[in-house]
Design a protein around this motif. Sequence first.
Motif, PDB file in Angstrom:
ATOM      1  N   ASN A 134      51.308 -16.285  13.522  1.00  0.00           N
ATOM      2  CA  ASN A 134      49.984 -16.518  14.057  1.00  0.00           C
ATOM      3  C   ASN A 134      48.950 -15.364  13.747  1.00  0.00           C
ATOM      4  N   VAL A 135      49.420 -14.278  13.980  1.00  0.00           N
ATOM      5  CA  VAL A 135      48.318 -13.196  14.140  1.00  0.00           C
ATOM      6  C   VAL A 135      48.154 -12.833  12.600  1.00  0.00           C
ATOM      7  N   PHE A 136      49.205 -12.933  11.726  1.00  0.00           N
ATOM      8  CA  PHE A 136      48.713 -12.779  10.378  1.00  0.00           C
ATOM      9  C   PHE A 136      47.650 -13.862   9.677  1.00  0.00           C
ATOM     10  N   ALA A 137      47.836 -14.977  10.261  1.00  0.00           N
ATOM     11  CA  ALA A 137      46.900 -16.214   9.797  1.00  0.00           C
ATOM     12  C   ALA A 137      45.407 -15.756  10.184  1.00  0.00           C
ATOM     13  N   VAL A 138      45.428 -15.442  11.697  1.00  0.00           N
ATOM     14  CA  VAL A 138      44.109 -14.971  12.202  1.00  0.00           C
ATOM     15  C   VAL A 138      43.595 -13.950  11.557  1.00  0.00           C
ATOM     16  N   LEU A 139      44.166 -12.859  11.293  1.00  0.00           N
ATOM     17  CA  LEU A 139      43.668 -11.768  10.521  1.00  0.00           C
ATOM     18  C   LEU A 139      43.080 -12.031   9.094  1.00  0.00           C
ATOM     19  N   VAL A 140      44.017 -12.826   8.436  1.00  0.00           N
ATOM     20  CA  VAL A 140      43.318 -13.302   7.021  1.00  0.00           C
ATOM     21  C   VAL A 140      42.015 -13.959   7.173  1.00  0.00           C
ATOM     22  N   LEU A 141      42.131 -14.880   8.058  1.00  0.00           N
ATOM     23  CA  LEU A 141      40.897 -15.749   8.328  1.00  0.00           C
ATOM     24  C   LEU A 141      39.730 -14.682   8.964  1.00  0.00           C
ATOM     25  N   THR A 142      40.052 -14.005   9.789  1.00  0.00           N
ATOM     26  CA  THR A 142      38.886 -13.020  10.079  1.00  0.00           C
ATOM     27  C   THR A 142      38.437 -12.141   9.018  1.00  0.00           C
ATOM     28  N   LEU A 143      39.170 -11.548   8.309  1.00  0.00           N
ATOM     29  CA  LEU A 143      38.814 -10.852   7.023  1.00  0.00           C
ATOM     30  C   LEU A 143      38.001 -11.680   6.305  1.00  0.00           C
ATOM     31  N   LEU A 144      38.201 -12.813   5.599  1.00  0.00           N
ATOM     32  CA  LEU A 144      37.498 -13.666   4.831  1.00  0.00           C
ATOM     33  C   LEU A 144      35.971 -13.910   5.670  1.00  0.00           C
ATOM     34  N   THR A 145      36.106 -14.356   6.823  1.00  0.00           N
ATOM     35  CA  THR A 145      34.592 -14.904   7.370  1.00  0.00           C
ATOM     36  C   THR A 145      34.071 -13.528   7.663  1.00  0.00           C
ATOM     37  N   VAL A 146      34.557 -12.335   7.887  1.00  0.00           N
ATOM     38  CA  VAL A 146      33.799 -11.183   8.179  1.00  0.00           C
ATOM     39  C   VAL A 146      32.979 -11.007   6.651  1.00  0.00           C
ATOM     40  N   VAL A 147      33.698 -10.793   5.809  1.00  0.00           N
ATOM     41  CA  VAL A 147      33.390 -10.553   4.444  1.00  0.00           C
ATOM     42  C   VAL A 147      32.276 -11.413   3.856  1.00  0.00           C
ATOM     43  N   PHE A 148      32.443 -12.806   4.155  1.00  0.00           N
ATOM     44  CA  PHE A 148      31.293 -13.744   3.750  1.00  0.00           C
ATOM     45  C   PHE A 148      30.186 -13.810   4.594  1.00  0.00           C
ATOM     46  N   SER A 149      30.355 -13.631   5.996  1.00  0.00           N
ATOM     47  CA  SER A 149      29.272 -13.893   7.035  1.00  0.00           C
ATOM     48  C   SER A 149      28.437 -12.500   7.048  1.00  0.00           C
ATOM     49  N   MET A 150      29.037 -11.343   7.263  1.00  0.00           N
ATOM     50  CA  MET A 150      28.018 -10.284   7.556  1.00  0.00           C
ATOM     51  C   MET A 150      27.012  -9.543   6.565  1.00  0.00           C
ATOM     52  N   PRO A 151      27.163  -9.983   5.345  1.00  0.00           N
ATOM     53  CA  PRO A 151      26.278  -9.411   4.490  1.00  0.00           C
ATOM     54  C   PRO A 151      24.908  -9.616   4.705  1.00  0.00           C
ATOM     55  N   TYR A 152      24.781 -10.648   5.211  1.00  0.00           N
ATOM     56  CA  TYR A 152      23.193 -11.213   5.510  1.00  0.00           C
ATOM     57  C   TYR A 152      22.679 -10.307   6.167  1.00  0.00           C
ATOM     58  N   ILE A 153      23.187  -9.673   7.203  1.00  0.00           N
ATOM     59  CA  ILE A 153      22.525  -8.740   8.053  1.00  0.00           C
ATOM     60  C   ILE A 153      21.929  -7.731   7.241  1.00  0.00           C
ATOM     61  N   PHE A 154      22.760  -7.100   6.390  1.00  0.00           N
ATOM     62  CA  PHE A 154      22.105  -5.810   5.500  1.00  0.00           C
ATOM     63  C   PHE A 154      21.037  -6.137   4.633  1.00  0.00           C
ATOM     64  N   LEU A 155      21.091  -7.435   4.370  1.00  0.00           N
ATOM     65  CA  LEU A 155      19.963  -8.007   3.341  1.00  0.00           C
ATOM     66  C   LEU A 155      18.744  -8.602   4.057  1.00  0.00           C
ATOM     67  N   LEU A 156      18.813  -8.566   5.245  1.00  0.00           N
ATOM     68  CA  LEU A 156      17.846  -9.275   6.169  1.00  0.00           C
ATOM     69  C   LEU A 156      16.413  -8.764   5.972  1.00  0.00           C
ATOM     70  N   PRO A 157      16.382  -7.268   5.826  1.00  0.00           N
ATOM     71  CA  PRO A 157      15.129  -6.662   5.706  1.00  0.00           C
ATOM     72  C   PRO A 157      14.421  -7.115   4.395  1.00  0.00           C
ATOM     73  N   VAL A 158      15.427  -7.247   3.312  1.00  0.00           N
ATOM     74  CA  VAL A 158      14.950  -7.528   1.867  1.00  0.00           C
ATOM     75  C   VAL A 158      14.441  -8.941   2.074  1.00  0.00           C
ATOM     76  N   PHE A 159      15.250  -9.844   2.687  1.00  0.00           N
ATOM     77  CA  PHE A 159      14.810 -11.331   2.781  1.00  0.00           C
ATOM     78  C   PHE A 159      13.394 -11.637   3.450  1.00  0.00           C
ATOM     79  N   ALA A 160      13.192 -10.596   4.467  1.00  0.00           N
ATOM     80  CA  ALA A 160      12.041 -10.700   5.239  1.00  0.00           C
ATOM     81  C   ALA A 160      10.848 -10.330   4.482  1.00  0.00           C
ATOM     82  N   GLU A 161      10.933  -9.268   3.692  1.00  0.00           N
ATOM     83  CA  GLU A 161       9.989  -8.802   2.892  1.00  0.00           C
ATOM     84  C   GLU A 161       9.705  -9.694   1.649  1.00  0.00           C
ATOM     85  N   ASP A 162      10.755  -9.825   0.916  1.00  0.00           N
ATOM     86  CA  ASP A 162      10.526 -10.621  -0.534  1.00  0.00           C
ATOM     87  C   ASP A 162      10.369 -12.051  -0.440  1.00  0.00           C
ATOM     88  N   VAL A 163      11.154 -12.612   0.681  1.00  0.00           N
ATOM     89  CA  VAL A 163      11.041 -14.034   0.474  1.00  0.00           C
ATOM     90  C   VAL A 163      10.083 -14.850   1.618  1.00  0.00           C
TER      91      VAL A 163
END
Length: 314
Positions: A134-163
């Motif tokens: 159970n712990v292993f499954a949650v950790l793997v899913l958490t890793l995947l969701t964090v990697v795929f969902s968090m980059p937008y925060i770092f790119l948000l200034p570029v998005f606001a400026e250019d798009v």
Amino acid sequence: VALWIALSTSLGIITWHYLIISAFLQGTVMALMMPARQALVPALVGRDNLMNAISLNMTVMNVNRLGAPALAGFIIAAAGIEGVYYLMAALYVVAALCILPLRPVAAAVTSAWSRKVILSDVLGGLAYIRGNRNVFAVLVLTLLTVVFSMPYIFLLPVFAEDVLKVGPQGLGVLISVSGVGALVGSLAIASMSGKGRGMLYLHTVLVTGIALLAFAASTNYGLSLAIIVFVGLGQAGRMALSSVLLQSYTEDAYLGRVMSVMMMEWGVTSLGSFGVAVAAEFIGVQWAIGATSALLLVTALYYYALSPRIRRLD
């Protein structure tokens, strides 16, 4: 560290070298403090109240997210930048005084940590994670969701400026509106019962993926403001529920080590965000965020269809 930066600023001797050193020290302290803080929660409130406690804690964090920048602006105007750091140092002292009355619980005292060398403890923790499905499954899913969902925060200034072409003021509003969504999400999770948390976790991942994909496709500022509310809501729910599930299915003696592994995923996120930022240089920020959002959606659908273990978790 906060007091050191405050004094250096007041004396006029601060340089960028000081900031590099302070960032390293802060990162080291946080790596020790955050897993310990997370591991304390079950002992303080009991496992039956974990969902409410963690969600309320995230609610307070989101309130800070909304109000702290404005408060810092008033302090800077009145007392300079060093005033913010003096206040931070004072608040850390208050927090330490609040922690002092806490006493170790039996599980912490009898854990293997005090009897074995650190390397054995680390290996024991990793073996426990691998053996607890159970712990292993949650950790793997958490890793995947964090990697795929968090980059937008770092790119948000570029998005606001250019798009969206709204500049710093528009970026600030975007972040604040996202914080409102996160606040609503935290309160909603706190009010729910402790049943079906695995499915609820998958729901929040799906909502985050859909909202991020829509946000990446939008070029209208008003529409983006509406969409980012759901991004914040999904992110808050996802973060709270991943922590709740891990703490619910981990034995007390291993809780600190499991939460440490969870926190390590944020370091992986920084590397992933760097890769997404590089991709944005070549294919554009909309396609870069859209690609990670699509991967997040695929992850959610995979776990819906092919991972009954996550779906059955309470």
